[in-house]
Design a protein around this motif. Sequence first.
Motif, PDB file in Angstrom:
ATOM      1  N   THR A  28       0.837  -1.200   0.000  1.00 52.75           N
ATOM      2  CA  THR A  28       0.000   0.000   0.000  1.00 52.75           C
ATOM      3  C   THR A  28       0.874   1.253   0.000  1.00 52.75           C
ATOM      4  O   THR A  28       0.629   2.196  -0.761  1.00 52.75           O
ATOM      5  N   ARG A  59       4.316   9.522  -9.922  1.00 51.42           N
ATOM      6  CA  ARG A  59       3.670   9.838 -11.198  1.00 51.42           C
ATOM      7  C   ARG A  59       3.187  11.283 -11.214  1.00 51.42           C
ATOM      8  O   ARG A  59       3.352  11.997 -12.205  1.00 51.42           O
ATOM      9  N   LEU A  60       2.592  11.730 -10.108  1.00 48.28           N
ATOM     10  CA  LEU A  60       2.117  13.112 -10.015  1.00 48.28           C
ATOM     11  C   LEU A  60       3.282  14.085 -10.133  1.00 48.28           C
ATOM     12  O   LEU A  60       3.219  15.069 -10.879  1.00 48.28           O
ATOM     13  N   ALA A 105       2.421   1.644  -3.409  1.00 49.93           N
ATOM     14  CA  ALA A 105       1.443   2.135  -4.387  1.00 49.93           C
ATOM     15  C   ALA A 105       1.239   3.642  -4.221  1.00 49.93           C
ATOM     16  O   ALA A 105       1.175   4.382  -5.217  1.00 49.93           O
ATOM     17  N   LYS A 106       1.162   4.102  -2.978  1.00 50.26           N
ATOM     18  CA  LYS A 106       1.015   5.545  -2.734  1.00 50.26           C
ATOM     19  C   LYS A 106       2.252   6.302  -3.224  1.00 50.26           C
ATOM     20  O   LYS A 106       2.137   7.373  -3.817  1.00 50.26           O
ATOM     21  N   SER A 107       3.429   5.735  -2.970  1.00 51.05           N
ATOM     22  CA  SER A 107       4.672   6.371  -3.418  1.00 51.05           C
ATOM     23  C   SER A 107       4.722   6.447  -4.942  1.00 51.05           C
ATOM     24  O   SER A 107       5.139   7.463  -5.505  1.00 51.05           O
ATOM     25  N   GLU A 108       4.299   5.354  -5.591  1.00 45.50           N
ATOM     26  CA  GLU A 108       4.282   5.357  -7.054  1.00 45.50           C
ATOM     27  C   GLU A 108       3.317   6.407  -7.584  1.00 45.50           C
ATOM     28  O   GLU A 108       3.615   7.097  -8.559  1.00 45.50           O
ATOM     29  N   GLN A 109       2.173   6.531  -6.942  1.00 42.54           N
ATOM     30  CA  GLN A 109       1.192   7.538  -7.352  1.00 42.54           C
ATOM     31  C   GLN A 109       1.778   8.935  -7.175  1.00 42.54           C
ATOM     32  O   GLN A 109       1.636   9.792  -8.060  1.00 42.54           O
ATOM     33  N   GLN A 110       2.458   9.183  -6.059  1.00 42.32           N
ATOM     34  CA  GLN A 110       3.089  10.487  -5.835  1.00 42.32           C
ATOM     35  C   GLN A 110       4.184  10.733  -6.868  1.00 42.32           C
ATOM     36  O   GLN A 110       4.330  11.852  -7.374  1.00 42.32           O
ATOM     37  N   THR A 148       6.183  13.522 -11.485  1.00 40.38           N
ATOM     38  CA  THR A 148       6.722  13.441 -12.844  1.00 40.38           C
ATOM     39  C   THR A 148       5.886  14.277 -13.800  1.00 40.38           C
ATOM     40  O   THR A 148       6.424  15.022 -14.627  1.00 40.38           O
ATOM     41  N   THR A 149       4.575  14.183 -13.674  1.00 44.69           N
ATOM     42  CA  THR A 149       3.675  14.978 -14.509  1.00 44.69           C
ATOM     43  C   THR A 149       3.907  16.466 -14.265  1.00 44.69           C
ATOM     44  O   THR A 149       3.977  17.260 -15.214  1.00 44.69           O
TER      45      THR A 149
END
Length: 179
Positions: A107, A117-118, A110-115, A120-121
């Motif tokens: 979990t 991606r954000l 997954a949160k770290s990956e989401q952060q 990076t964007t």
Amino acid sequence: VTSQNAPEGGGPSGIALREGRYNICTDFTRDPRMAPWREEALKRGYRSSMALPLRQNSTIIGVLSIYAEKPEFFKNEEVELLEFMAADLSFALESMDLEKRRQLTATTLAKSEQQLRLLTTQLISAQEQERSRVSRELHDELGQSLLVLKMQMRAIQRQLGEAEQTNKEEIGESLSFLD
């Protein structure tokens, strides 16, 4: 029952908690350690008991208490079987803890990956904005510089006389290139 060194911690469960090894009461009626629980145990038909420590990652987290209606019930065969059972329960507790930690890690990942991606964007967006800004500045500055250069070359071209026709033509070609 307590793990403290007190009358309520002197029975098999307290000793198993405190010392990390199994402990047996062979007969509730004769064992002086069992005084705090004797009356209630005998009402229930308990005559002997065994307590085995339960571990989770090498830490004692509880005990498995087994009661029997016969005195001196826990012989070598029963002790060995119950030790295996306590080890299996400890293994299961450790496995459940490990799975819980794995899920928590998944979990968190997954949160770290989401952060990531954000971020990076946002980084790509910031880079594009900076490129646009630099491009506009270069275009504006370069455009102004080229215009000034063009105006100066036209002024020079107009000042040249008929004898300098070759220079006029070269300036004309340069002006075409500037355009």
